[in-house]
Design a protein around this motif. Sequence first.
Motif, PDB file in Angstrom:
ATOM      1  N   ASP A  44       5.946  28.401  25.278  1.00  0.00           N
ATOM      2  CA  ASP A  44       7.180  27.699  25.640  1.00  0.00           C
ATOM      3  C   ASP A  44       7.313  27.688  27.159  1.00  0.00           C
ATOM      4  O   ASP A  44       7.524  28.738  27.779  1.00  0.00           O
ATOM      5  CB  ASP A  44       8.383  28.396  25.002  1.00  0.00           C
ATOM      6  N   ILE A  45       7.184  26.502  27.747  1.00  0.00           N
ATOM      7  CA  ILE A  45       7.147  26.365  29.205  1.00  0.00           C
ATOM      8  C   ILE A  45       8.536  25.996  29.715  1.00  0.00           C
ATOM      9  O   ILE A  45       9.083  24.946  29.374  1.00  0.00           O
ATOM     10  CB  ILE A  45       6.127  25.300  29.624  1.00  0.00           C
ATOM     11  N   GLY A  46       9.114  26.873  30.531  1.00  0.00           N
ATOM     12  CA  GLY A  46      10.469  26.663  31.015  1.00  0.00           C
ATOM     13  C   GLY A  46      10.523  26.440  32.515  1.00  0.00           C
ATOM     14  O   GLY A  46      10.246  27.348  33.288  1.00  0.00           O
ATOM     15  N   PRO A  47      10.887  25.232  32.951  1.00  0.00           N
ATOM     16  CA  PRO A  47      10.994  24.974  34.383  1.00  0.00           C
ATOM     17  C   PRO A  47      12.346  25.336  34.979  1.00  0.00           C
ATOM     18  O   PRO A  47      12.522  25.254  36.194  1.00  0.00           O
ATOM     19  CB  PRO A  47      10.760  23.465  34.477  1.00  0.00           C
ATOM     20  N   GLN A  48      13.315  25.750  34.141  1.00  0.00           N
ATOM     21  CA  GLN A  48      14.657  26.038  34.632  1.00  0.00           C
ATOM     22  C   GLN A  48      15.231  27.259  33.918  1.00  0.00           C
ATOM     23  O   GLN A  48      15.222  27.326  32.691  1.00  0.00           O
ATOM     24  CB  GLN A  48      15.586  24.834  34.415  1.00  0.00           C
ATOM     25  N   SER A  49      15.730  28.207  34.697  1.00  0.00           N
ATOM     26  CA  SER A  49      16.373  29.375  34.112  1.00  0.00           C
ATOM     27  C   SER A  49      17.762  29.001  33.599  1.00  0.00           C
ATOM     28  O   SER A  49      18.479  28.218  34.228  1.00  0.00           O
ATOM     29  CB  SER A  49      16.510  30.493  35.148  1.00  0.00           C
ATOM     30  N   THR A  50      18.135  29.586  32.457  1.00  0.00           N
ATOM     31  CA  THR A  50      19.479  29.367  31.924  1.00  0.00           C
ATOM     32  C   THR A  50      20.239  30.687  31.805  1.00  0.00           C
ATOM     33  O   THR A  50      21.188  30.798  31.042  1.00  0.00           O
ATOM     34  CB  THR A  50      19.420  28.660  30.548  1.00  0.00           C
TER      35      THR A  50
ATOM     36  N   GLY B  55      11.263  36.419  36.711  1.00  0.00           N
ATOM     37  CA  GLY B  55      11.333  35.308  37.662  1.00  0.00           C
ATOM     38  C   GLY B  55      10.313  35.441  38.786  1.00  0.00           C
ATOM     39  O   GLY B  55      10.172  36.501  39.391  1.00  0.00           O
ATOM     40  N   GLY B  56       9.600  34.362  39.043  1.00  0.00           N
ATOM     41  CA  GLY B  56       8.660  34.323  40.150  1.00  0.00           C
ATOM     42  C   GLY B  56       7.258  34.808  39.834  1.00  0.00           C
ATOM     43  O   GLY B  56       6.348  34.668  40.656  1.00  0.00           O
ATOM     44  N   LYS B  57       7.042  35.365  38.646  1.00  0.00           N
ATOM     45  CA  LYS B  57       5.717  35.908  38.330  1.00  0.00           C
ATOM     46  C   LYS B  57       4.705  34.836  37.958  1.00  0.00           C
ATOM     47  O   LYS B  57       3.503  34.997  38.199  1.00  0.00           O
ATOM     48  CB  LYS B  57       5.820  36.916  37.178  1.00  0.00           C
ATOM     49  N   PHE B  58       5.177  33.751  37.342  1.00  0.00           N
ATOM     50  CA  PHE B  58       4.244  32.778  36.770  1.00  0.00           C
ATOM     51  C   PHE B  58       4.533  31.353  37.223  1.00  0.00           C
ATOM     52  O   PHE B  58       4.152  30.404  36.546  1.00  0.00           O
ATOM     53  CB  PHE B  58       4.285  32.857  35.233  1.00  0.00           C
ATOM     54  N   ASN B  59       5.200  31.200  38.371  1.00  0.00           N
ATOM     55  CA  ASN B  59       5.602  29.851  38.787  1.00  0.00           C
ATOM     56  C   ASN B  59       4.603  29.180  39.704  1.00  0.00           C
ATOM     57  O   ASN B  59       4.954  28.317  40.498  1.00  0.00           O
ATOM     58  CB  ASN B  59       7.003  29.855  39.401  1.00  0.00           C
ATOM     59  N   ASP B  60       3.322  29.555  39.596  1.00  0.00           N
ATOM     60  CA  ASP B  60       2.245  28.794  40.219  1.00  0.00           C
ATOM     61  C   ASP B  60       1.148  28.631  39.174  1.00  0.00           C
ATOM     62  O   ASP B  60       1.078  29.394  38.204  1.00  0.00           O
ATOM     63  CB  ASP B  60       1.712  29.486  41.477  1.00  0.00           C
ATOM     64  N   GLU B  61       0.309  27.633  39.375  1.00  0.00           N
ATOM     65  CA  GLU B  61      -0.644  27.262  38.331  1.00  0.00           C
ATOM     66  C   GLU B  61      -1.589  28.393  37.961  1.00  0.00           C
ATOM     67  O   GLU B  61      -1.848  28.647  36.782  1.00  0.00           O
ATOM     68  CB  GLU B  61      -1.446  26.032  38.774  1.00  0.00           C
ATOM     69  N   LYS B  62      -2.110  29.105  38.943  1.00  0.00           N
ATOM     70  CA  LYS B  62      -3.072  30.171  38.663  1.00  0.00           C
ATOM     71  C   LYS B  62      -2.466  31.250  37.777  1.00  0.00           C
ATOM     72  O   LYS B  62      -3.031  31.625  36.741  1.00  0.00           O
ATOM     73  CB  LYS B  62      -3.572  30.790  39.975  1.00  0.00           C
ATOM     74  N   ASN B  63      -1.304  31.763  38.169  1.00  0.00           N
ATOM     75  CA  ASN B  63      -0.681  32.830  37.385  1.00  0.00           C
ATOM     76  C   ASN B  63      -0.168  32.330  36.042  1.00  0.00           C
ATOM     77  O   ASN B  63      -0.174  33.072  35.055  1.00  0.00           O
ATOM     78  CB  ASN B  63       0.451  33.475  38.188  1.00  0.00           C
TER      79      ASN B  63
ATOM     80  N   THR C  93       9.700  29.655  36.801  1.00  0.00           N
ATOM     81  CA  THR C  93      10.936  29.741  37.572  1.00  0.00           C
ATOM     82  C   THR C  93      10.901  30.935  38.517  1.00  0.00           C
ATOM     83  O   THR C  93      10.301  31.965  38.195  1.00  0.00           O
ATOM     84  CB  THR C  93      12.147  29.923  36.629  1.00  0.00           C
ATOM     85  N   PRO C  94      11.586  30.839  39.662  1.00  0.00           N
ATOM     86  CA  PRO C  94      11.695  31.994  40.548  1.00  0.00           C
ATOM     87  C   PRO C  94      12.869  32.906  40.208  1.00  0.00           C
ATOM     88  O   PRO C  94      12.990  33.992  40.773  1.00  0.00           O
ATOM     89  CB  PRO C  94      11.904  31.345  41.922  1.00  0.00           C
ATOM     90  N   ASP C  95      13.741  32.478  39.275  1.00  0.00           N
ATOM     91  CA  ASP C  95      15.010  33.189  39.085  1.00  0.00           C
ATOM     92  C   ASP C  95      15.312  33.543  37.637  1.00  0.00           C
ATOM     93  O   ASP C  95      16.460  33.789  37.288  1.00  0.00           O
ATOM     94  CB  ASP C  95      16.166  32.361  39.654  1.00  0.00           C
TER      95      ASP C  95
ATOM     96  N   ALA D 163       9.042  18.317  39.081  1.00  0.00           N
ATOM     97  CA  ALA D 163       8.272  18.780  40.238  1.00  0.00           C
ATOM     98  C   ALA D 163       7.781  20.210  40.009  1.00  0.00           C
ATOM     99  O   ALA D 163       6.646  20.562  40.371  1.00  0.00           O
ATOM    100  CB  ALA D 163       9.126  18.708  41.505  1.00  0.00           C
ATOM    101  N   ARG D 164       8.608  21.024  39.399  1.00  0.00           N
ATOM    102  CA  ARG D 164       8.229  22.415  39.145  1.00  0.00           C
ATOM    103  C   ARG D 164       7.141  22.490  38.068  1.00  0.00           C
ATOM    104  O   ARG D 164       6.235  23.330  38.152  1.00  0.00           O
ATOM    105  CB  ARG D 164       9.462  23.213  38.721  1.00  0.00           C
ATOM    106  N   LEU D 165       7.221  21.635  37.063  1.00  0.00           N
ATOM    107  CA  LEU D 165       6.183  21.612  36.033  1.00  0.00           C
ATOM    108  C   LEU D 165       4.844  21.170  36.596  1.00  0.00           C
ATOM    109  O   LEU D 165       3.794  21.703  36.217  1.00  0.00           O
ATOM    110  CB  LEU D 165       6.591  20.670  34.888  1.00  0.00           C
TER     111      LEU D 165
END
Length: 286
Positions: A68-74, A43-51, A36-38, A88-90
């Motif tokens: 635990d893979i989270g595509p959405q911040s709560t 937020g934003g550190k690991f939201n691409d495949e490489k990282n 997630t970016p937020d 799409a984010r996953l």
Amino acid sequence: MKPTESGLELPFFSMNCNGKLIDLSVPKIMGILNMTPDSFSDGGKFNDEKNALLQTEKMLADGAEIIDIGPQSTRPNAEFLSSDEEIARLGKIISTIKREFPESLLSVDTFWSETVKYAYNEGIDIVNDISAGQYDPKLFETVAGTGLPYILMHVNPTYKSMHEKIAYDDVTVAVNKFLLEKARELLKIGVKDIILDPGFGFGKTFEDQHKMIEETQFIGLGKFPVLIGISRKSFIYKPLGKGPLDINEETQKLHLKVLQQGAKILRVHDVAEAKKTLDLYVTSLF
């Protein structure tokens, strides 16, 4: 059965993850991978495949057994995503992690049934749902169809109200009533492995959350394994005038306390530090 520091006898628990029986007699560490970016602290550190892969590798090396893979911040005021946006984010991160780290156990953090279906087809092992099936009426039946373990969390009844503070006469009693009623519903439709999460950070006062820490041994009344997710939570850092990244010592003291009361999974950002605490706890048993 093993005695804890409090004198309790702990029941044996296990969970069946895609045919792999996971023994919970020794508690497990669940490392958080926010796609997630937020998210509130990373937020934003690991939201691409490489990282994401690099962070997964690090967490596994540091001692995590579940990612635990989270595509959405709560977090409060986070961006609300549909299941299509979550999927799409996953992307292909689940199958990619499985290919690179085939022995890893992966959970998906979602409250959408369509995301669960997608993640299941990609190779997920556990469903982690903050909503207790309340935000998508098809969620429970979808989880039952997968046969996967399900993490059931106590939370307010709607997405918009999830962070509204509730005045409880006794938070532990209220949480137990909610979780055990939902667990019965899940058992009736064929969900066999249920893990309870009392929902730290969701609609509870500072005082109520500390009460739940002190009464972890009573969560679920010993009927189900319990997951504790207190990593970087505001009920720890705000009263101390600190930030979420500055409370490792305080968090590990609380982690040790809940382990001594029978917690079976710690959901954490700082895996290496949690592993030291877990090792300390395990050593104390022998």
